[in-house]
Design a protein around this motif. Structure first.
Motif, PDB file in Angstrom:
ATOM      1  N   VAL A  36       0.837  -1.207   0.000  1.00  0.00           N
ATOM      2  CA  VAL A  36       0.000   0.000   0.000  1.00  0.00           C
ATOM      3  C   VAL A  36       0.871   1.258   0.000  1.00  0.00           C
ATOM      4  O   VAL A  36       0.600   2.213  -0.724  1.00  0.00           O
ATOM      5  CB  VAL A  36      -0.948   0.002   1.226  1.00  0.00           C
ATOM      6  CG1 VAL A  36      -1.706   1.309   1.305  1.00  0.00           C
ATOM      7  CG2 VAL A  36      -1.892  -1.167   1.156  1.00  0.00           C
ATOM      8  N   GLU A  38       4.036   1.559  -1.093  1.00  0.00           N
ATOM      9  CA  GLU A  38       4.700   1.706  -2.400  1.00  0.00           C
ATOM     10  C   GLU A  38       3.723   2.229  -3.453  1.00  0.00           C
ATOM     11  O   GLU A  38       4.085   3.008  -4.323  1.00  0.00           O
ATOM     12  CB  GLU A  38       5.306   0.372  -2.851  1.00  0.00           C
ATOM     13  CG  GLU A  38       6.569   0.024  -2.071  1.00  0.00           C
ATOM     14  CD  GLU A  38       7.494  -0.925  -2.811  1.00  0.00           C
ATOM     15  OE1 GLU A  38       7.387  -1.012  -4.049  1.00  0.00           O
ATOM     16  OE2 GLU A  38       8.319  -1.577  -2.138  1.00  0.00           O
ATOM     17  N   ARG A  39       2.462   1.779  -3.344  1.00  0.00           N
ATOM     18  CA  ARG A  39       1.454   2.190  -4.322  1.00  0.00           C
ATOM     19  C   ARG A  39       1.151   3.683  -4.177  1.00  0.00           C
ATOM     20  O   ARG A  39       1.015   4.410  -5.160  1.00  0.00           O
ATOM     21  CB  ARG A  39       0.183   1.362  -4.114  1.00  0.00           C
ATOM     22  CG  ARG A  39      -0.453   0.904  -5.397  1.00  0.00           C
ATOM     23  CD  ARG A  39      -1.349  -0.280  -5.183  1.00  0.00           C
ATOM     24  NE  ARG A  39      -2.276  -0.095  -4.091  1.00  0.00           N
ATOM     25  CZ  ARG A  39      -3.026  -1.086  -3.593  1.00  0.00           C
ATOM     26  NH1 ARG A  39      -2.954  -2.288  -4.106  1.00  0.00           N
ATOM     27  NH2 ARG A  39      -3.844  -0.848  -2.591  1.00  0.00           N
ATOM     28  N   CYS A  40       1.051   4.152  -2.928  1.00  0.00           N
ATOM     29  CA  CYS A  40       0.790   5.577  -2.688  1.00  0.00           C
ATOM     30  C   CYS A  40       1.969   6.421  -3.157  1.00  0.00           C
ATOM     31  O   CYS A  40       1.788   7.446  -3.810  1.00  0.00           O
ATOM     32  CB  CYS A  40       0.536   5.836  -1.201  1.00  0.00           C
ATOM     33  SG  CYS A  40      -1.047   5.214  -0.633  1.00  0.00           S
ATOM     34  N   LEU A  41       3.200   5.977  -2.848  1.00  0.00           N
ATOM     35  CA  LEU A  41       4.386   6.732  -3.259  1.00  0.00           C
ATOM     36  C   LEU A  41       4.455   6.841  -4.776  1.00  0.00           C
ATOM     37  O   LEU A  41       4.842   7.870  -5.321  1.00  0.00           O
ATOM     38  CB  LEU A  41       5.659   6.046  -2.736  1.00  0.00           C
ATOM     39  CG  LEU A  41       5.917   6.150  -1.238  1.00  0.00           C
ATOM     40  CD1 LEU A  41       7.087   5.261  -0.832  1.00  0.00           C
ATOM     41  CD2 LEU A  41       6.200   7.583  -0.830  1.00  0.00           C
ATOM     42  N   ALA A  42       4.038   5.776  -5.470  1.00  0.00           N
ATOM     43  CA  ALA A  42       4.098   5.782  -6.933  1.00  0.00           C
ATOM     44  C   ALA A  42       3.135   6.802  -7.535  1.00  0.00           C
ATOM     45  O   ALA A  42       3.289   7.206  -8.681  1.00  0.00           O
ATOM     46  CB  ALA A  42       3.804   4.389  -7.475  1.00  0.00           C
ATOM     47  N   LEU A  43       2.141   7.233  -6.758  1.00  0.00           N
ATOM     48  CA  LEU A  43       1.144   8.178  -7.271  1.00  0.00           C
ATOM     49  C   LEU A  43       1.522   9.642  -7.042  1.00  0.00           C
ATOM     50  O   LEU A  43       0.827  10.549  -7.488  1.00  0.00           O
ATOM     51  CB  LEU A  43      -0.223   7.899  -6.634  1.00  0.00           C
ATOM     52  CG  LEU A  43      -0.914   6.602  -7.082  1.00  0.00           C
ATOM     53  CD1 LEU A  43      -2.162   6.354  -6.266  1.00  0.00           C
ATOM     54  CD2 LEU A  43      -1.256   6.652  -8.562  1.00  0.00           C
ATOM     55  N   ILE A  44       2.643   9.872  -6.349  1.00  0.00           N
ATOM     56  CA  ILE A  44       3.053  11.250  -6.064  1.00  0.00           C
ATOM     57  C   ILE A  44       3.163  12.100  -7.337  1.00  0.00           C
ATOM     58  O   ILE A  44       2.577  13.191  -7.394  1.00  0.00           O
ATOM     59  CB  ILE A  44       4.389  11.286  -5.273  1.00  0.00           C
ATOM     60  CG1 ILE A  44       4.140  10.830  -3.837  1.00  0.00           C
ATOM     61  CG2 ILE A  44       4.990  12.692  -5.277  1.00  0.00           C
ATOM     62  CD1 ILE A  44       5.405  10.701  -3.015  1.00  0.00           C
ATOM     63  N   PRO A  45       3.859  11.624  -8.380  1.00  0.00           N
ATOM     64  CA  PRO A  45       3.959  12.478  -9.579  1.00  0.00           C
ATOM     65  C   PRO A  45       2.601  12.807 -10.185  1.00  0.00           C
ATOM     66  O   PRO A  45       2.363  13.959 -10.570  1.00  0.00           O
ATOM     67  CB  PRO A  45       4.804  11.642 -10.548  1.00  0.00           C
ATOM     68  CG  PRO A  45       5.526  10.670  -9.703  1.00  0.00           C
ATOM     69  CD  PRO A  45       4.640  10.385  -8.533  1.00  0.00           C
ATOM     70  N   ALA A  46       1.707  11.833 -10.270  1.00  0.00           N
ATOM     71  CA  ALA A  46       0.392  12.074 -10.879  1.00  0.00           C
ATOM     72  C   ALA A  46      -0.339  13.197 -10.143  1.00  0.00           C
ATOM     73  O   ALA A  46      -0.804  14.164 -10.757  1.00  0.00           O
ATOM     74  CB  ALA A  46      -0.436  10.791 -10.872  1.00  0.00           C
ATOM     75  N   ALA A  47      -0.422  13.097  -8.819  1.00  0.00           N
ATOM     76  CA  ALA A  47      -1.166  14.074  -8.028  1.00  0.00           C
ATOM     77  C   ALA A  47      -0.526  15.463  -8.071  1.00  0.00           C
ATOM     78  O   ALA A  47      -1.202  16.471  -8.301  1.00  0.00           O
ATOM     79  CB  ALA A  47      -1.269  13.595  -6.573  1.00  0.00           C
TER      80      ALA A  47
END
Lengths: 106, 235
Positions: A36, A38-47
């Motif tokens: 969970v 790693e998944r949130c960290l991977a979304l940092i650029p998108a947001a």
């Protein structure tokens, strides 16, 4: 912002950026984080990138301002969607906005 | 190895070097736009070059100077850029599993860490062979570092001579962000996080001090905590 404050910002940002790189590569190297996280960290650029696009396209300071920047960014979005090279995206956006400004005589 | 003429290399090594150099040169030209934009946002030449040399992670540099240019505080400029830099932590984790040095001393690993960015991670992870992966990493790391910094210096020197509004330079920031965002919209989660981030930002802009809404938009990453509803189509 004063010159000194800007220098402090640059120093702090450099230290933080290196800290993040080294933390992942050297300190935690090889270890896994909860899925969970790693998944949130991977979304940092998108947001964050989406928010930055909105910021630089339709706001000036704390005001929402709609002007010729929107057309330039729309061109950038189209060029990105057509998988055009990075530089083409940027130059097309700038040229569009500059051309509209020139046409409007501002 | 890199100093040997390109022709004398094995075809595979040549392919990797050629691919990485193409990216390096493109990023170098892109560095010019950072130099110009950073000067337009109010930094001097030395500060602009220091950002590219020591911070060395493009999106964060652009983000910081975009907030500075908008009149935000140093703390706000730092905050948004620092959160954006957190993805390098993820890249570091990924590369630590992929990049195997022959003699992995701590200084060598710390040096390598400085070069862990979008491009070096992408190009190194595109290779499957251990040696080619190392070559791809170092060729991108060092080549891109040199080109990015030269581009920045050139742009910074040009910057003072240019009226940013006339040339549409203020649109360089959002155009860069749009170009970078593209790759993150391929998954549904990415699209939801992006939409939510943009929405949070625009709602909070009139209420909170400049720069703070960018930080608030980062909470959109919590979309990642959502469990997969449809396992097969989830990405």
């Amino acid at each position: 912002m004063t010159d000194t404050r800007l220098w402090w910002m640059i120093a702090a940002l450099s230290a933080t950026a290196f800290g993040f790189k080294a933390l992942g590569f050297v300190a935690l190297g090889g270890r896994r984080l909860p899925v969970v996280v790693e998944r949130c960290l991977a979304l940092i650029p998108a947001a964050l990138l989406a928010a930055l696009v909105v910021k630089d396209t339709v706001t000036i300071g704390q005001d929402v301002v709609l002007d010729e920047r929107i057309v330039g960014v729309a061109v950038a979005a189209f060029a990105t969607w057509r998988k055009m090279p990075f530089l083409v995206v940027i130059v097309a956006a700038m040229a569009t906005t500059a051309a509209i400004r020139y046409g409007l005589g501002s | 190895m890199i100093l040997r003429p390109l022709r004398a290399m094995e075809p595979e090594v040549r392919r990797v070097i050629a691919a990485t150099m193409a990216v390096n040169v493109a990023v170098g030209i892109f560095g010019i736009s950072f130099g110009v934009a950073s000067i337009a946002a109010g930094a001097d030449v030395l500060q602009t070059c220091a950002l590219s040399f020591f911070t060395f992670t493009g999106a964060s540099q652009f983000s910081a100077m975009s907030v500075v240019g908008a009149g935000g505080t140093a703390t706000a400029a730092f905050g948004g850029a620092a959160i954006l830099a957190a993805r390098n932590f993820v890249y570091g984790l990924a590369m630590s599993r992929m990049l195997h040095f022959k003699r992995p001393t701590v200084p060598k690993r710390l040096l390598a860490a400085h070069f862990i960015i979008d491009e070096s991670t992408a190009l190194a992870s595109a290779e499957t062979d251990d040696r080619l992966r190392r070559i791809a990493f170092w060729s991108t790391a060092l080549g891109l570092f040199i080109f990015w910094n030269l581009g920045t210096l050139l742009g910074a020197l040009l910057g003072g001579a240019i009226d940013p509004e006339v040339w549409g330079l203020d649109v360089a920031f959002p155009a860069v962000f749009v170009a970078m965002l593209g790759a993150h919209l391929r998954t549904r989660r990415g699209r939801v996080a992006a939409a939510l981030g943009a929405l949070i930002f625009v709602v909070l802009v009139p209420i909170l001090p400049i720069g703070v809404p960018i930080l608030a938009a980062a909470t959109a990453v919590l979309v990642g905590a959502w469990p997969d509803s449809r396992r097969r189509s989830a990405t």
